[in-house]
Motif scaffolding. Structure first.
Motif, PDB file in Angstrom:
ATOM      1  N   ARG A   1      -3.523  16.067 -12.259  1.00 42.54           N
ATOM      2  CA  ARG A   1      -4.353  15.943 -13.463  1.00 42.54           C
ATOM      3  C   ARG A   1      -5.330  17.224 -13.349  1.00 42.54           C
ATOM      4  N   VAL A   2      -4.910  18.067 -13.880  1.00 47.56           N
ATOM      5  CA  VAL A   2      -5.710  19.762 -13.846  1.00 47.56           C
ATOM      6  C   VAL A   2      -6.251  19.902 -15.315  1.00 47.56           C
TER       7      VAL A   2
ATOM      8  N   THR B   1       0.278  19.483  -4.685  1.00 43.65           N
ATOM      9  CA  THR B   1       0.079  18.573  -6.100  1.00 43.65           C
ATOM     10  C   THR B   1      -1.097  17.568  -5.516  1.00 43.65           C
ATOM     11  N   HIS B   2      -0.995  16.980  -4.217  1.00 44.41           N
ATOM     12  CA  HIS B   2      -2.097  15.929  -3.926  1.00 44.41           C
ATOM     13  C   HIS B   2      -2.680  16.655  -2.367  1.00 44.41           C
ATOM     14  N   VAL B   3      -3.006  17.582  -2.647  1.00 48.65           N
ATOM     15  CA  VAL B   3      -3.453  18.234  -1.251  1.00 48.65           C
ATOM     16  C   VAL B   3      -4.611  17.611  -0.725  1.00 48.65           C
ATOM     17  N   GLY B   4      -5.569  17.339  -1.862  1.00 50.24           N
ATOM     18  CA  GLY B   4      -6.669  16.593  -1.601  1.00 50.24           C
ATOM     19  C   GLY B   4      -6.599  15.197  -1.083  1.00 50.24           C
ATOM     20  N   ALA B   5      -5.567  14.725  -1.177  1.00 49.02           N
ATOM     21  CA  ALA B   5      -5.331  13.124  -0.649  1.00 49.02           C
ATOM     22  C   ALA B   5      -5.013  13.261   0.775  1.00 49.02           C
TER      23      ALA B   5
ATOM     24  N   ALA C   1       0.823  -1.471   0.011  1.00 50.61           N
ATOM     25  CA  ALA C   1      -0.009   0.075  -0.072  1.00 50.61           C
ATOM     26  C   ALA C   1       1.018   1.278   0.097  1.00 50.61           C
ATOM     27  N   PHE C   2       1.792   1.232   0.909  1.00 48.89           N
ATOM     28  CA  PHE C   2       2.952   2.383   0.952  1.00 48.89           C
ATOM     29  C   PHE C   2       3.527   2.724  -0.618  1.00 48.89           C
ATOM     30  N   ASP C   3       3.895   1.311  -1.237  1.00 48.22           N
ATOM     31  CA  ASP C   3       4.320   1.698  -2.705  1.00 48.22           C
ATOM     32  C   ASP C   3       3.650   2.394  -3.656  1.00 48.22           C
ATOM     33  N   ALA C   4       2.017   1.816  -3.565  1.00 48.59           N
ATOM     34  CA  ALA C   4       1.186   2.599  -4.296  1.00 48.59           C
ATOM     35  C   ALA C   4       0.941   3.917  -3.879  1.00 48.59           C
TER      36      ALA C   4
ATOM     37  N   LEU D   1      -7.631  17.615  -5.945  1.00 47.87           N
ATOM     38  CA  LEU D   1      -6.022  17.307  -6.267  1.00 47.87           C
ATOM     39  C   LEU D   1      -5.610  16.071  -5.391  1.00 47.87           C
ATOM     40  N   ASP D   2      -6.306  14.818  -5.416  1.00 51.55           N
ATOM     41  CA  ASP D   2      -6.161  13.734  -4.797  1.00 51.55           C
ATOM     42  C   ASP D   2      -5.580  12.621  -5.661  1.00 51.55           C
ATOM     43  N   HIS D   3      -5.797  11.427  -5.150  1.00 56.63           N
ATOM     44  CA  HIS D   3      -5.257  10.382  -5.890  1.00 56.63           C
ATOM     45  C   HIS D   3      -5.860   9.498  -6.834  1.00 56.63           C
TER      46      HIS D   3
END
Ligand code: CUA
Length: 321
Positions: A224-225, A260-264, A211-214, A317-319
């Motif tokens: 992706r904007v 970049t991925h603040v929503g995650a 899960a960490f690697d993913a 901005l999530d994953h």
């Protein structure tokens, strides 16, 4: 009784929840915990012996014939045994210190202390992967932290998993953390560093290695904007990109947290508020009510559809694929 309650409540408050270093979730915390108990119990035994001897001496006059024994007691009890004990504890402590500050680990995480948040950088497959205020670690692997600060002295501490280490401007310190339980463990700044010191926190999420690697691969990917995203238009108009970076766009600001991925992330404001639309909107418009002294200026004029678009954009901005 009331005084006792006043004293014990704050003491016991430190023994509960995810900051509890006495029920550890990491190999380094186990060793520090062992040292703590030996020191505490050992000190209690020595204290009892010293007080016992003092009470004994007060109650009876020492027989002049016992002078030789008294001298023996002073030399051994007052000099030899304490010297041996203190040296043994010193060596034990130094061995632990050496082991928790190694040269390398299974992975490296760089953390910069900032007033009042954490810049976190992983070695990704294609270079640096920068994130903020949330650290993720694979279970049963030793993460070597390389720590420094961009402004004042901070201190990096994840109580449940390991020791704490100062973050010093212009210098790099190291610390190993080997988590052995999955979960979300709290981290905090343990050195007073100014106004919002108490609000300088982060999440430490321990995951199964797969899960960490993913997660790391998802973090490494650019955002992706959509070119016509109305929230990104507001982000640009307001000049947010002067301070914040969103990889995959022209926002390259180096000052504030990477978005970049603040929503995650689970929280905003450096580990203090849940990542919800309401909190994000309030953070943007009334920053200093949520975090006094934060460097980010509030944008009180943003409202209505523009604010909503900006918040929706940031949380997107999530994953997710
Ligand atoms: Cu940073 Cu206290």
């Amino acid at each position: 009784m009331r005084n006792l309650t006043l004293l014990t409540v704050p003491l016991l408050a430190g023994c509960a929840g995810r900051h509890n270093w006495l029920s550890s979730a990491g190999a380094e915390a186990d060793r520090v915990e062992g040292l703590f108990w030996v020191l505490l119990i050992g000190a209690a035994v020595i204290w009892s012996a010293v007080i016992g001897a003092a009470v004994y001496a007060q109650r009876r006059q020492v027989d002049p014939g016992l002078e030789h024994q008294a001298r023996w007691f002073i030399v051994w009890g007052g000099a030899v045994i304490p010297t041996v004990l203190v040296c043994a504890l010193l060596i034990w402590g130094l061995v632990i210190l050496r082991d928790i500050t190694p040269d390398k680990g299974d992975l490296t995480v760089r953390v910069d202390g900032e007033r009042w948040w954490w810049r976190v950088t992983y070695d990704g497959p294609d270079g640096d992967v920068v994130t903020a205020n949330e650290i993720r670690l694979p279970l049963d692997q030793t993460a070597l932290f390389r720590l420094t600060s961009d402004d004042v002295i901070h201190s990096f501490w994840v109580p449940a998993i390991g020791g704490k280490m100062d973050m010093i401007p212009g210098r790099e310190t190291t610390l190993a953390l080997t988590p052995n339980k999955t979960g979300n463990w709290g981290g905090l700044c343990a050195e007073y560093c100014g106004g919002a010191h108490a609000l300088m926190r982060f999440d430490t999420v321990v995951m199964e290695p797969d899960a960490f690697d993913a997660w790391l691969a998802a973090e490494a990917a650019p955002a992706r904007v959509a070119p016509d995203d109305p929230g990104f238009a507001v982000f640009r108009d307001e000049g947010c990109g002067a301070c914040h970076t969103i990889r995959g766009t022209d926002a390259r600001g180096p000052v504030g947290p990477d978005l970049t991925h603040v929503g995650a992330r689970a929280r905003l404001g450096a580990g203090i508020y849940a990542m919800t639309a309401d909190n994000m909107a309030r953070w943007i418009t009334d920053t200093h009510a949520m975090k006094p002294d934060a460097d980010m200026p509030p944008y009180p004029d943003l409202s209505g559809a523009r604010l909503e678009a900006l918040v929706t954009f940031l949380l997107s901005l999530d994953h997710a694929e």
